[in-house]
Motif scaffolding. Structure first.
Motif, PDB file in Angstrom:
ATOM      1  N   THR A  38       0.865  -1.181   0.000  1.00 21.99           N
ATOM      2  CA  THR A  38       0.000   0.000   0.000  1.00 21.99           C
ATOM      3  C   THR A  38       0.898   1.227   0.000  1.00 21.99           C
ATOM      4  OG1 THR A  38      -1.859  -1.067   1.128  1.00 21.99           O
ATOM      5  CG2 THR A  38      -1.710   1.336   1.283  1.00 21.99           C
ATOM      6  N   VAL A  39       0.648   2.148  -0.907  1.00 20.72           N
ATOM      7  CA  VAL A  39       1.417   3.388  -0.998  1.00 20.72           C
ATOM      8  C   VAL A  39       0.587   4.523  -0.412  1.00 20.72           C
ATOM      9  CG1 VAL A  39       2.425   5.090  -2.565  1.00 20.72           C
ATOM     10  CG2 VAL A  39       2.735   2.650  -3.015  1.00 20.72           C
ATOM     11  N   LEU A  40       1.209   5.324   0.444  1.00 27.31           N
ATOM     12  CA  LEU A  40       0.564   6.509   1.015  1.00 27.31           C
ATOM     13  C   LEU A  40       1.208   7.746   0.409  1.00 27.31           C
ATOM     14  CD1 LEU A  40      -1.335   7.845   3.134  1.00 27.31           C
ATOM     15  CD2 LEU A  40       0.595   7.716   4.744  1.00 27.31           C
ATOM     16  N   THR A  41       0.395   8.599  -0.239  1.00 26.23           N
ATOM     17  CA  THR A  41       0.929   9.777  -0.904  1.00 26.23           C
ATOM     18  C   THR A  41      -0.129  10.863  -0.966  1.00 26.23           C
ATOM     19  OG1 THR A  41       2.189  10.496  -2.852  1.00 26.23           O
ATOM     20  CG2 THR A  41       0.271   9.073  -3.253  1.00 26.23           C
ATOM     21  N   LYS A  42       0.212  11.992  -1.596  1.00 27.39           N
ATOM     22  CA  LYS A  42      -0.746  13.063  -1.814  1.00 27.39           C
ATOM     23  C   LYS A  42      -1.663  12.708  -2.983  1.00 27.39           C
ATOM     24  CE  LYS A  42       2.120  16.901  -0.151  1.00 27.39           C
ATOM     25  NZ  LYS A  42       2.781  18.176  -0.526  1.00 27.39           N
ATOM     26  N   PRO A  43      -2.897  13.206  -2.982  1.00 24.64           N
ATOM     27  CA  PRO A  43      -3.834  12.885  -4.067  1.00 24.64           C
ATOM     28  C   PRO A  43      -3.284  13.189  -5.462  1.00 24.64           C
ATOM     29  CG  PRO A  43      -5.013  13.952  -2.261  1.00 24.64           C
ATOM     30  CD  PRO A  43      -3.540  14.021  -1.921  1.00 24.64           C
ATOM     31  N   PHE A  44      -2.543  14.295  -5.618  1.00 21.70           N
ATOM     32  CA  PHE A  44      -2.050  14.691  -6.936  1.00 21.70           C
ATOM     33  C   PHE A  44      -1.128  13.640  -7.551  1.00 21.70           C
ATOM     34  CE2 PHE A  44       1.050  16.854  -9.688  1.00 21.70           C
ATOM     35  CZ  PHE A  44       0.192  17.447 -10.612  1.00 21.70           C
TER      36      PHE A  44
END
Length: 347
Positions: A38-44
């Protein structure tokens, strides 16, 4: 880690650093096909991580919904529900440190990137000047997974497929021509090639009548500048404001070559194994930020005899006296020769 473990990979920003995670994650997926990621990042940045097959992407607006300590606590509680086994923090900033602490409270261990700050500081010291290549950012990312007992080989080959071209461009570009991407801007002036010299490159390429040239950038000012530049030529098109970010990635995947500063666009192109020519100013590829597996001969540096203190900074945000015009020492003819060489090579 067990083959069926579930790991959380954290990288919020910036675009170039986010793009550099992709070739590493692609090889992680290939090496451990049963590993849940699972990758956690900003929506953009979601479209960038969509280039990694099989990963789950969680986006978090850390400036609104998950702002501050209480917002990060809320995010940690939501992440706990994913039943994670470990965290790979590829960012290592205050925000991710707090998040890691909360996840540790839930019994989830973590591994974190070593950014090599001390050796990077030594590299940019003006005196004594010692120039040597440091570990690449890609390898630093890979080292995080090695800490979790998930070693990967960055030389493992990965096939990069082209995306379908956005409909807008299908009516503009010519299939029988080579497509050249040019990203002339950078976050800081000391690592940006003069626009006038970039336009000399564009003028020569346009005059040949053999290529379509696509200009990439962002922001209102850059849009205005690139729109004006494109209007002066027959085969030049500005992409700014015309495509979504996902469509820009789709477009980049179809390029034959990318000319970029030390900035995110070069890293985006390298995701798709596009040849990238990078122009360096106050920064240097030895700091570890060169696009993935691009040949050193395509990393164009200023005249180091005239400007022996390069690199003067890691991010190009420091300008020193006497080095204001260092980019002028890179010949636009040299850039043209490399572009033509690469395009002939790919025929």
């Amino acid at each position: 880690m067990k083959p069926h473990s579930h790991i959380l990979v954290i990288r919020f920003s910036a675009m170039g650093d986010v793009a550099m995670t992709v070739p590493v994650l692609q090889r992680l997926v290939k090496t451990y096909p049963h590993l849940k990621i699972t990758v956690l990042t900003k929506p953009f940045f979601k479209p960038i991580f969509e280039e990694v097959p099989g990963v789950n992407i969680v986006t978090a607006d850390v400036k609104q919904k998950y702002k501050g300590i209480f917002g990060l606590w809320k995010l940690a509680r939501e992440l706990k529900l994913l039943q994670l086994d470990a965290v790979a923090d590829l960012h290592n900033v205050l925000r991710t440190k707090i998040l890691r602490f909360f996840l540790f409270f839930f019994g989830i261990k973590s591994a974190v990137i070593n950014k090599g700050r001390a050796e990077k500081k030594d590299l940019t010291k003006l005196a004594p000047k010692i120039i040597k290549p440091l570990k690449t950012t890609h390898q630093r990312y890979a080292d995080v997974f090695a800490k979790l007992a998930l070693p990967i080989d960055l030389n493992s080959p990965i096939t990069a497929d082209k995306h379908s071209l956005p409909q807008l461009l299908k009516t503009q570009l010519k299939d029988y021509r080579k497509w050249i991407g040019i990203a002339p801007f950078a976050a800081h002036k000391p690592k940006m090639y003069p626009l006038s010299k970039t336009e000399e490159v564009i003028a020569q390429l346009d005059a040949s009548g053999q290529y379509d040239i696509l200009l990439f950038g962002g922001g209102k000012k850059e849009k205005q500048q690139l729109d004006q530049m494109a209007s002066r030529y027959q085969n030049v098109y500005s992409m700014v404001g015309k495509l979504s970010f996902k469509e820009e990635l789709q477009t980049v995947s179809n390029l034959d070559v990318m000319l970029s500063m030390d900035s995110g666009n070069g890293h985006l192109a390298s995701i798709f194994n596009i040849p990238v020519i990078t122009i360096w100013g106050a920064t240097h590829p030895y700091a570890g930020f060169a696009p993935f597996q691009q040949a050193p001969k395509y990393q164009l540096l200023p005249d180091l005899e005239k400007y022996p203190l390069v690199p003067t900074s890691i991010y190009g945000n420091k300008e020193i006296e006497g080095y204001e015009d260092l980019m002028e020492s890179i010949s636009f003819v040299e850039i043209l020769n490399i572009i033509n060489h690469l395009l002939e090579k790919n025929e």
